[in-house]
Scaffold this motif. Structure first.
Motif, PDB file in Angstrom:
ATOM      1  N   ALA A 353       0.836  -1.207   0.000  1.00 51.56           N
ATOM      2  CA  ALA A 353       0.000   0.000   0.000  1.00 51.56           C
ATOM      3  C   ALA A 353       0.870   1.256   0.000  1.00 51.56           C
ATOM      4  CB  ALA A 353      -0.926  -0.010   1.212  1.00 51.56           C
ATOM      5  N   ASN A 354       1.954   1.221   0.797  1.00 50.15           N
ATOM      6  CA  ASN A 354       2.865   2.370   0.828  1.00 50.15           C
ATOM      7  C   ASN A 354       3.535   2.566  -0.525  1.00 50.15           C
ATOM      8  OD1 ASN A 354       2.299   2.899   3.518  1.00 50.15           O
ATOM      9  ND2 ASN A 354       3.977   1.644   4.274  1.00 50.15           N
ATOM     10  N   GLN A 357       1.081   4.030  -2.877  1.00 51.41           N
ATOM     11  CA  GLN A 357       0.878   5.448  -2.604  1.00 51.41           C
ATOM     12  C   GLN A 357       2.048   6.275  -3.145  1.00 51.41           C
ATOM     13  OE1 GLN A 357       0.461   6.363   1.544  1.00 51.41           O
ATOM     14  NE2 GLN A 357      -0.155   8.484   1.180  1.00 51.41           N
ATOM     15  N   GLN A 358       3.269   5.749  -2.939  1.00 49.55           N
ATOM     16  CA  GLN A 358       4.445   6.461  -3.443  1.00 49.55           C
ATOM     17  C   GLN A 358       4.449   6.504  -4.970  1.00 49.55           C
ATOM     18  OE1 GLN A 358       7.601   4.265  -1.587  1.00 49.55           O
ATOM     19  NE2 GLN A 358       7.572   5.490   0.276  1.00 49.55           N
ATOM     20  N   ASN A 360       1.831   6.495  -6.849  1.00 52.09           N
ATOM     21  CA  ASN A 360       0.817   7.486  -7.242  1.00 52.09           C
ATOM     22  C   ASN A 360       1.368   8.905  -7.109  1.00 52.09           C
ATOM     23  OD1 ASN A 360      -1.217   5.695  -7.954  1.00 52.09           O
ATOM     24  ND2 ASN A 360      -1.997   5.534  -5.866  1.00 52.09           N
ATOM     25  N   GLN A 361       2.127   9.133  -6.020  1.00 53.26           N
ATOM     26  CA  GLN A 361       2.749  10.454  -5.848  1.00 53.26           C
ATOM     27  C   GLN A 361       3.727  10.744  -6.979  1.00 53.26           C
ATOM     28  OE1 GLN A 361       4.512  10.392  -1.962  1.00 53.26           O
ATOM     29  NE2 GLN A 361       2.558  10.504  -0.879  1.00 53.26           N
TER      30      GLN A 361
END
Length: 586
Positions: A353-354, A357-358, A360-361
């Motif tokens: 998940a992290n 998220q990264q 996506n960033q």
């Protein structure tokens, strides 16, 4: 051969052939206890058919021939019955050991051999003749010492098998009562028949009614199987069920001594055998919380950690204290559930998940770069070209703005190259194109490529490459890494400064360090230099950047089994070092 069939012979032949067909069907279709019962039927069928032909014979050699055939069934019948009993009691693991099966079948094999060769040694029969005193000729034998030994072995196996069944059936649920009583009743019929034969209680002088009794036993069992469905519900051994469970179970008495434990609990706690009757406390001395909960009879759940030969485990221990009137004594039940895999999966999901998220960033950052940083220089270049085409600026004015346009083009080229190469490496199915190449030659080539850009800022590039270093990696990726690092060094180095390229070999890795005398990096930014959160700053001549280059460098080094690091001091410059494993260390 000549035969004179009588009622006894006919009865054995008919029942024997019927059982032979039934046994063949069971052996082919069934498994477990039923399969062993099928083999028992098969042995009994051979005994019955051969004895039927013996009773219909009148000469000693013909009787001896069929006696030899009988012993193929007589010698193996107790073994198959014993295996049936073991399987019914859930003790399959005993006969699955090769040495135990060899032991069981060794006596039958020796028995058959001695019976077939009895004429040479008379160890099995002292005498074997024909008795004509009855209504039809029958064999009259005088047993030898090995015959008596085999008889002891024969009934020893039958007796132990029946004992196992009785022991198991006494603890069985009432739902199994009917089938248990039927099997035990049928098991005792051959005993009664053979005892009568040995005591001389016989319907005819030398007629052995034991095969008739075994036939009756099998008929009763078969009626139970196909009429009363006694094997539709086969009692499972509690020990086997518990040992197949993934969770651990420990049962303690009122003095906290173990009265039961399954294999999973032994594996979690690293325990051996012979545990029944021992106190639980010395075995869990490393976990005071669990010990205290057991002493205080405190129901509930708590997490514990254990280290055993099978590995390290994170366990959830659930304690239940039972003092029901139906129990003889109060007992404590401890259930151990392995959380190791669950925690590992949860941690992996969190990491994924992290990472998502990264990513996506980073995607947002790339889109922002494409929308702004790429569009701006291209728009500027378009405007300059348009002004030139319309003669809105002179050649002298164009020469003044040309260096800025050139910087924008170089910046755009480098940025596009980083985005394209990184995007390609993230594509599904992307594979490294690893090969052997000289790291020294690659550094020489990249240094020569950036020599004009360095001279434009009056920056000198020095090299100390030492001996030849051959590495095994994706050459294009390593080229992108070295190119980014040299480009950054030029960008953040002051005019008149120096960039030093040096290789440092050791026994494990090939090391390349790129040091500059530039503006350096603040300590607070060093930890995020290769992360998604890195933000680029302007160069010494206002050169722009996005921070994507170092992220690409880190990703490419990891993919090739290497690493990248940086040391820096503000105002004194920075040193970036990459490490690649030498080929013999891969």
């Amino acid at each position: 051969m000549t035969f004179a069939f009588n009622i006894y012979a006919i009865l054995l032949l008919v029942s024997g052939f019927a059982i032979l067909g039934m046994s063949s069907l069971i052996i082919r279709r069934e498994r477990g206890a039923m399969k062993w019962l099928g083999f028992t039927l098969f042995s009994n069928a051979i005994w019955s058919v051969a004895y039927g032909f013996e009773l219909a014979s009148s000469t000693i050699w013909q009787m001896k021939l069929f006696t030899d055939i009988q012993y193929l069934g007589i010698a193996t019948l107790p073994v198959f019955w014993y295996l049936f009993s073991l399987s019914m009691c859930g003790k399959d693991e005993w006969y699955q050991r090769t040495r135990n099966m060899v032991f069981l079948f060794s006596i039958p094999c020796i028995t058959i051999l001695l019976e077939w060769t009895n004429a040479w040694h008379h160890l099995f029969y002292k005498d074997h003749r024909v008795d004509y005193s009855g209504p039809f000729p029958m064999a009259d034998i005088h047993p030898g010492w090995f015959y008596r030994l085999f008889t002891f072995y024969f009934y020893g196996l039958l007796a132990h098998g029946i004992y196992l069944l009785i022991s198991r059936f006494r603890r069985a649920d009432p739902i199994y009562r009917a089938q248990n009583h039927l099997i035990l009743f049928a098991s005792f019929i051959p005993w009664i028949a053979n005892i009568c034969y040995l005591l001389g209680i016989r319907p005819l002088n030398n007629l052995d009614i034991t095969p008739f009794a075994f036939t009756l036993t099998i008929i009763i069992v078969l009626i139970g199987i196909y009429r009363f469905k006694i094997f539709d519900i086969i009692p499972l051994a509690r020990e086997k069920v518990l040992d197949l469970m993934q969770d651990g179970f420990i049962l303690l008495d009122e003095r906290d001594r173990m009265i039961d434990i399954n294999s999973a609990a032994k594996r979690f706690l690293g325990l051996g055998e012979r545990l029944i009757g021992r106190s639980i406390y010395p075995l869990i001395a490393s976990d005071a919380r669990l010990s205290d909960a057991i002493r205080e009879k405190r129901s509930g759940k708590l997490e514990i950690r254990t280290a055993a030969a099978a590995g390290k485990f994170q366990l959830e221990a659930e304690l239940r204290f039972m003092n029901d009137s139906k129990l003889n004594v109060p007992v404590t039940l401890i259930k151990l559930q392995d959380l190791t895999a669950l925690r590992k999966d949860a941690l992996q999901l969190k990491e994924q998940a992290n990472e998502l998220q990264q990513l996506n960033q980073l995607k947002d950052t790339i889109f922002s770069v494409i929308a702004h940083d790429l569009r701006g220089p291209l728009v500027n270049l378009s405007e300059v070209v348009k002004m030139l085409s319309k003669d809105l600026i002179t050649i002298e004015e164009f020469k003044e703005i040309a260096p800025g346009v050139n910087r924008d083009i170089l910046y755009t080229t480098d940025l596009l190259e980083n985005i394209l190469h990184w995007s390609r490496s993230q594509m599904k199915g992307f594979a490294l194109q690893q090969d052997y190449f000289s790291l020294n030659a690659l550094v020489e080539h990249e240094a020569a490529y950036y020599e004009p850009a360095a001279k434009a800022k009056s920056i000198s590039i020095t090299k100390d490459l030492g001996k030849e270093l051959v590495v095994h990696a994706d050459k294009l990726m390593i080229q992108i890494v070295v190119r980014n690092l040299i480009n950054n060094a030029i960008k953040f180095c002051y005019p008149g400064g120096n960039i030093h390229l040096g290789t440092i070999p050791d026994t494990e890795t090939a090391n390349l360090c790129i040091a500059d005398t530039g503006i350096g990096i603040e300590e607070a930014r060093l930890e995020s230099m290769f992360s998604f959160n890195n933000r680029s700053t302007r160069g010494t001549q206002n050169e722009r950047g996005t921070g994507l280059g170092l992220l690409v460098c880190r990703d490419f080094m990891i993919r090739n089994g290497g690493s990248i690091g940086v040391t820096s001091e503000p105002g004194k410059g920075s040193t970036f070092c990459i490490k690649l494993p030498l080929p013999h260390k891969l």
